[in-house]
Design an enzyme around this catalytic site. Structure first.
Site, short mmCIF file in Angstrom:
data_model
loop_
_atom_site.label_atom_id
_atom_site.label_comp_id
_atom_site.label_asym_id
_atom_site.label_seq_id
_atom_site.Cartn_x
_atom_site.Cartn_y
_atom_site.Cartn_z
N ASN A 10 0.87 -1.18 0.00
CA ASN A 10 0.00 0.00 0.00
C ASN A 10 0.90 1.22 0.00
O ASN A 10 1.52 1.55 1.01
CB ASN A 10 -0.89 -0.02 1.25
CG ASN A 10 -1.74 1.23 1.36
OD1 ASN A 10 -1.76 2.07 0.45
ND2 ASN A 10 -2.44 1.39 2.47
N LYS A 12 0.12 4.26 -0.29
CA LYS A 12 -0.51 5.45 0.31
C LYS A 12 -0.25 6.68 -0.57
O LYS A 12 -0.24 6.57 -1.78
CB LYS A 12 0.00 5.62 1.75
CG LYS A 12 -0.23 4.33 2.58
CD LYS A 12 0.01 4.50 4.04
CE LYS A 12 -0.21 3.15 4.74
NZ LYS A 12 -0.07 3.23 6.19
N HIS A 96 -9.63 1.36 4.95
CA HIS A 96 -8.31 1.51 5.60
C HIS A 96 -8.46 2.44 6.80
O HIS A 96 -9.23 3.40 6.77
CB HIS A 96 -7.29 2.07 4.60
CG HIS A 96 -5.90 1.99 5.15
ND1 HIS A 96 -5.41 2.91 6.04
CD2 HIS A 96 -4.92 1.07 4.99
CE1 HIS A 96 -4.17 2.56 6.38
NE2 HIS A 96 -3.86 1.45 5.75
N GLU A 98 -6.74 4.77 7.92
CA GLU A 98 -6.52 6.20 7.68
C GLU A 98 -7.78 6.84 7.11
O GLU A 98 -8.08 8.00 7.36
CB GLU A 98 -5.30 6.37 6.76
CG GLU A 98 -4.01 6.11 7.53
CD GLU A 98 -2.91 5.45 6.74
OE1 GLU A 98 -2.93 5.49 5.50
OE2 GLU A 98 -2.01 4.87 7.40
N GLU A 167 -5.53 -4.76 10.44
CA GLU A 167 -4.48 -3.76 10.64
C GLU A 167 -4.75 -3.02 11.94
O GLU A 167 -5.52 -2.05 11.96
CB GLU A 167 -4.47 -2.76 9.48
CG GLU A 167 -4.19 -3.38 8.13
CD GLU A 167 -3.59 -2.39 7.17
OE1 GLU A 167 -2.50 -2.67 6.66
OE2 GLU A 167 -4.18 -1.32 6.93
N GLY A 173 2.51 2.32 10.86
CA GLY A 173 3.46 3.42 10.73
C GLY A 173 4.16 3.77 12.03
O GLY A 173 4.81 4.81 12.13
N SER A 213 3.35 -2.19 10.32
CA SER A 213 4.80 -2.26 10.53
C SER A 213 5.39 -3.63 10.17
O SER A 213 6.26 -4.14 10.86
CB SER A 213 5.15 -1.88 11.98
OG SER A 213 4.75 -0.54 12.23
P1 13P Z 1 2.97 0.39 7.75
O1 13P Z 1 3.50 -0.90 7.17
O2 13P Z 1 3.72 1.60 7.30
O3 13P Z 1 2.81 0.29 9.24
O4 13P Z 1 1.49 0.59 7.16
C1 13P Z 1 0.59 -0.46 7.21
C2 13P Z 1 -0.61 -0.11 6.41
O5 13P Z 1 -1.36 0.78 6.75
C3 13P Z 1 -0.85 -0.86 5.17
O6 13P Z 1 -2.12 -0.60 4.67
#
Ligand code: 13P
Length: 253
Positions: A10, A12, A96, A98, A167, A173, A213
């Protein structure tokens, strides 16, 4: 979807067109020929077409990070799942964290998106996961079960096009990762919940990916858990030096 291990990146809101194209080429070269895993990339909308051209013939699957919940109409700035399909996208991420937490997406909105995306013949990877305070209050499984309830709108013939990504918000992150045991517990609960909603066979075949992560150093152990069928990788998907080893961590059945 099947339970072939899935390694998904992803991206982003990262990368320029040039960097997205170069990374797509590197992922395609790394993945090409592998049949024991699926590799999906989720670039930003504006990079979809460039990535599509750079992964052609490699088996890497094109995904989008979001879509709108209507086929077409006066929705300025939004993108229809039918447009994505037309562009060569096969999978869409929905819900997601976010989008839930920064953009305020609700289960009602996600229900519309899920229905239309499936009607547009996309696969849907529904993201679920608890916040840190929800985990501390012991509500992890309740939260995840509630987020899965929208799957009751999936029709029988659409079931093979649905997957789930667990997740935990506190692991995204942050460098904090769920332990393999925490991931396994949540994934098993997800499978049980899906069995109640869509039936045992659907649950048995459901791909449940872990995200939060994931790095080269922890991928193999997470992927070795019986109910962890893949990884949804954020930060570490932005360089082939990190994403390559994660692809290689997919177990060979
Ligand atoms: P990270 O791997 O940066 O923690 O992000 C995970 C994520 O949100 C994948 O959709």
């Amino acid at each position: 979807m099947t339970r072939t291990p899935v390694i998904a990146g992803n991206w982003k809101m990262h990368l320029t067109r040039r960097k997205a194209s170069a990374l797509a080429r590197a992922v395609a070269a790394h993945h090409a020929g592998a049949v024991h895993r699926r590799c999906i990339l989720f670039p930003a909308f504006v990079h979809l077409d460039h990535v599509r051209r750079n992964i052609r013939g490699s088996g890497v699957v094109l995904g989008a990070q979001n879509c709108w919940g209507k086929k077409e109409g006066a929705f300025t700035g939004e993108i229809s799942p039918y447009m994505l399909r037309d562009m060569g996208v096969e999978v869409v991420l929905l819900g997601h964290s976010e989008r839930r937490h920064i953009l305020g997406e609700t289960d009602a909105l996600l229900t519309d998106k899920l229905k239309v995306a499936l009607r547009a013949k996309l696969e849907v990877l529904l993201c679920v996961g608890e916040t840190r305070s929800e985990r501390e209050e012991g509500r992890t499984l309740d939260v995840v079960k509630r987020q899965l309830r929208i799957l009751r709108f999936v029709k029988d013939h659409q079931i093979p096009r649905v997957g789930v990504a667990y997740e935990p918000v506190w692991a995204i992150g942050t460098g904090l990762t769920a332990t393999p045991a925490q991931a396994q517990e949540a994934h098993a609960a997800i499978r049980e919940t899906v069995a109640r909603i869509l039936g045992d066979e659907a649950a048995e075949n459901l791909p449940v990916l872990y995200g939060g992560s994931v790095k080269p150093g922890n991928a193999a152990e997470l992927l070795s858990q019986p109910d962890v069928d893949g990884a949804l990788v954020g930060g570490a998907s932005l360089s082939i030096d990190q994403f390559g080893p994660i692809l290689d961590a997919a177990p060979i059945a």
